[in-house]
Design a protein around this motif. Sequence first.
Motif, PDB file in Angstrom:
ATOM      1  N   LEU A 103      46.251 -23.149  56.182  1.00 54.36           N
ATOM      2  CA  LEU A 103      46.812 -21.835  56.517  1.00 54.36           C
ATOM      3  C   LEU A 103      47.030 -21.705  58.018  1.00 54.36           C
ATOM      4  O   LEU A 103      48.092 -21.257  58.475  1.00 54.36           O
ATOM      5  N   LEU A 104      46.021 -22.116  58.814  1.00 52.24           N
ATOM      6  CA  LEU A 104      46.141 -22.032  60.267  1.00 52.24           C
ATOM      7  C   LEU A 104      47.270 -22.931  60.775  1.00 52.24           C
ATOM      8  O   LEU A 104      47.990 -22.574  61.716  1.00 52.24           O
ATOM      9  N   ALA A 105      47.437 -24.096  60.148  1.00 53.85           N
ATOM     10  CA  ALA A 105      48.509 -25.009  60.548  1.00 53.85           C
ATOM     11  C   ALA A 105      49.873 -24.381  60.302  1.00 53.85           C
ATOM     12  O   ALA A 105      50.783 -24.487  61.142  1.00 53.85           O
ATOM     13  N   GLN A 106      50.041 -23.713  59.171  1.00 52.97           N
ATOM     14  CA  GLN A 106      51.311 -23.053  58.878  1.00 52.97           C
ATOM     15  C   GLN A 106      51.582 -21.937  59.887  1.00 52.97           C
ATOM     16  O   GLN A 106      52.719 -21.769  60.348  1.00 52.97           O
ATOM     17  N   ILE A 107      50.548 -21.197  60.250  1.00 58.53           N
ATOM     18  CA  ILE A 107      50.698 -20.140  61.249  1.00 58.53           C
ATOM     19  C   ILE A 107      51.149 -20.719  62.588  1.00 58.53           C
ATOM     20  O   ILE A 107      52.058 -20.187  63.245  1.00 58.53           O
ATOM     21  N   VAL A 108      50.525 -21.823  62.995  1.00 57.75           N
ATOM     22  CA  VAL A 108      50.848 -22.451  64.278  1.00 57.75           C
ATOM     23  C   VAL A 108      52.310 -22.872  64.329  1.00 57.75           C
ATOM     24  O   VAL A 108      53.006 -22.654  65.332  1.00 57.75           O
ATOM     25  N   LEU A 109      52.819 -23.460  63.245  1.00 55.46           N
ATOM     26  CA  LEU A 109      54.212 -23.902  63.234  1.00 55.46           C
ATOM     27  C   LEU A 109      55.179 -22.725  63.125  1.00 55.46           C
ATOM     28  O   LEU A 109      56.352 -22.850  63.475  1.00 55.46           O
ATOM     29  N   GLY A 110      54.690 -21.587  62.667  1.00 54.36           N
ATOM     30  CA  GLY A 110      55.537 -20.408  62.589  1.00 54.36           C
ATOM     31  C   GLY A 110      55.805 -19.764  63.938  1.00 54.36           C
ATOM     32  O   GLY A 110      56.801 -19.045  64.102  1.00 54.36           O
ATOM     33  N   LEU A 111      54.947 -19.993  64.927  1.00 54.70           N
ATOM     34  CA  LEU A 111      55.120 -19.339  66.227  1.00 54.70           C
ATOM     35  C   LEU A 111      56.343 -19.842  67.002  1.00 54.70           C
ATOM     36  O   LEU A 111      57.082 -19.026  67.566  1.00 54.70           O
ATOM     37  N   THR A 162      52.430 -15.496  53.434  1.00 60.51           N
ATOM     38  CA  THR A 162      52.416 -14.079  53.792  1.00 60.51           C
ATOM     39  C   THR A 162      51.703 -13.847  55.113  1.00 60.51           C
ATOM     40  O   THR A 162      52.201 -13.123  55.994  1.00 60.51           O
ATOM     41  N   VAL A 163      50.546 -14.473  55.292  1.00 62.26           N
ATOM     42  CA  VAL A 163      49.800 -14.319  56.546  1.00 62.26           C
ATOM     43  C   VAL A 163      50.592 -14.915  57.711  1.00 62.26           C
ATOM     44  O   VAL A 163      50.648 -14.342  58.806  1.00 62.26           O
ATOM     45  N   THR A 164      51.236 -16.061  57.478  1.00 65.00           N
ATOM     46  CA  THR A 164      52.055 -16.681  58.516  1.00 65.00           C
ATOM     47  C   THR A 164      53.185 -15.750  58.950  1.00 65.00           C
ATOM     48  O   THR A 164      53.477 -15.604  60.148  1.00 65.00           O
ATOM     49  N   LEU A 165      53.819 -15.108  57.996  1.00 64.63           N
ATOM     50  CA  LEU A 165      54.910 -14.185  58.309  1.00 64.63           C
ATOM     51  C   LEU A 165      54.411 -12.972  59.087  1.00 64.63           C
ATOM     52  O   LEU A 165      55.091 -12.478  59.991  1.00 64.63           O
ATOM     53  N   ILE A 166      53.230 -12.480  58.750  1.00 64.79           N
ATOM     54  CA  ILE A 166      52.675 -11.335  59.475  1.00 64.79           C
ATOM     55  C   ILE A 166      52.460 -11.693  60.937  1.00 64.79           C
ATOM     56  O   ILE A 166      52.831 -10.929  61.852  1.00 64.79           O
ATOM     57  N   VAL A 167      51.869 -12.860  61.185  1.00 63.07           N
ATOM     58  CA  VAL A 167      51.623 -13.286  62.565  1.00 63.07           C
ATOM     59  C   VAL A 167      52.942 -13.496  63.308  1.00 63.07           C
ATOM     60  O   VAL A 167      53.099 -13.083  64.469  1.00 63.07           O
ATOM     61  N   SER A 168      53.907 -14.121  62.651  1.00 65.74           N
ATOM     62  CA  SER A 168      55.197 -14.370  63.289  1.00 65.74           C
ATOM     63  C   SER A 168      55.930 -13.069  63.608  1.00 65.74           C
ATOM     64  O   SER A 168      56.557 -12.943  64.669  1.00 65.74           O
ATOM     65  N   CYS A 169      55.865 -12.110  62.695  1.00 68.27           N
ATOM     66  CA  CYS A 169      56.481 -10.798  62.944  1.00 68.27           C
ATOM     67  C   CYS A 169      55.842 -10.118  64.148  1.00 68.27           C
ATOM     68  O   CYS A 169      56.533  -9.546  64.996  1.00 68.27           O
ATOM     69  N   ALA A 170      54.516 -10.175  64.225  1.00 65.04           N
ATOM     70  CA  ALA A 170      53.810  -9.535  65.333  1.00 65.04           C
ATOM     71  C   ALA A 170      54.169 -10.175  66.670  1.00 65.04           C
ATOM     72  O   ALA A 170      54.235  -9.496  67.707  1.00 65.04           O
TER      73      ALA A 170
END
Length: 439
Positions: A344-352, A291-299
């Motif tokens: 969590l941070l790793a998933q966010i990074v790959l989502g960008l 969910t947090v990864t999707l929020i960052v990717s959407c932004a």
Amino acid sequence: MENRTSAVGTAASAGPASIDRRVVAAGLVGSIVEYFDFGIYGYLATVLAVVFFASGVDPTASLLATLATFAAAFALRPLGGLIFGHLGDRLGRKRMLATTVLAMCAATFAVGVLPTYAAIGSAAAFLLVTARCVQGVAAGGEVGGAASYVAEYAPAHRRGFLCSTVQFGALGGALLASAVVTTLTTVLTKQQMTDWGWRLPFLLSLPLGAVGVWIRIKLEDTRQFHNLAAQGEVAKAPVRELFSAHRGALVRTLGLSILLFALYYVVYVYASIHLQRVGGFSPKQAFWSTTVTLIVSCAAMPFFGALSDRIGRRPVFLGATIATLILTVPVFMVMNAGHYVPALLAQIVLGLPESALMAVAFSTFAELFTTRVRYSGIALGFNLASTAVGGTAPYICTWLIARTGSSLAPAGFLLVTALITLAAAARMKETRGTALRDS
């Protein structure tokens, strides 16, 4: 040159800002419904494996069966692209946009009321596959229509940004799905989720679909399509024309979409399974991470769309693909280590990088095809990639780990798809700021 923000019919009196809002809403709504429907199935895969398949078999086998059903819908997406692409290029974008949303939400709602394996045995899995196939056909027709519609209304200097809103809806739908599943797993017990809680997200698709249909039936068709129709230039056999005159554009669309689909379903769907089964995290932790990864990717997505209007489509494609090649293995190493915040941070990074690919994709694809075959071309090229590596990605990643015993095996899958897209991006011509071709 014609102002592409001008509307037709009753929309002609509206200002550009008003038109932009209606166009954006039309593109957003279908993507939200489509990816909400697909997302909840992926996020609930471990629950559905228990509900629809025999509980006495190996848990990995049940999960693989559930993921194979997930992939089944993608096998029919190219068929949906052919059917709705033909009709959309022949009859107009508007009619197909309402039809695809209606079919998608009806099939998803049907999943929410299906009897389980405990009630009717293996017939439950058959009904689940049937509903998923309807979803696949509808989804295959959705994407080409939404992308064509928004691109044909957008002015050339804002096409990247406005087309990114269609994919923003895709991430928004996945985010909504993740948020709903996360909330349910937070407030319900594991037994309640298995007994009845899993049905609630599927039932929610009905009101979402109703809103989508209401928005889309009020649309006017694009000026480009009206011009073709007025001049008698609408393609009589769009798909045949696509293969005879636009094979190069079709292959480029397919190649550029390969990593986009693989990365999407690894980062936003499979990762939650990986975090649970390999990282050792609870379902609640895995869902919150997604969910947090999707929020960052959407932004980040509107930024990448606007960036493509400034520096071009090709640099964004190349940058995102190269970033994936560099980051994939380190990200999976961190996700496997069992420490939640770094994972969590790793998933966010790959989502960008995925956010960047999604942001630039539809403006690029729209600029590759003429109005006569644009719906068909985007729908078929994009959906062929979805069949090859989209719906199959969670299955492939789970199978690779079971087969090799290596928790880094999914990284290898992503690296292969990234190399394919890198080759396509390296050969693409820059299309930023060009006028859309009618014929």
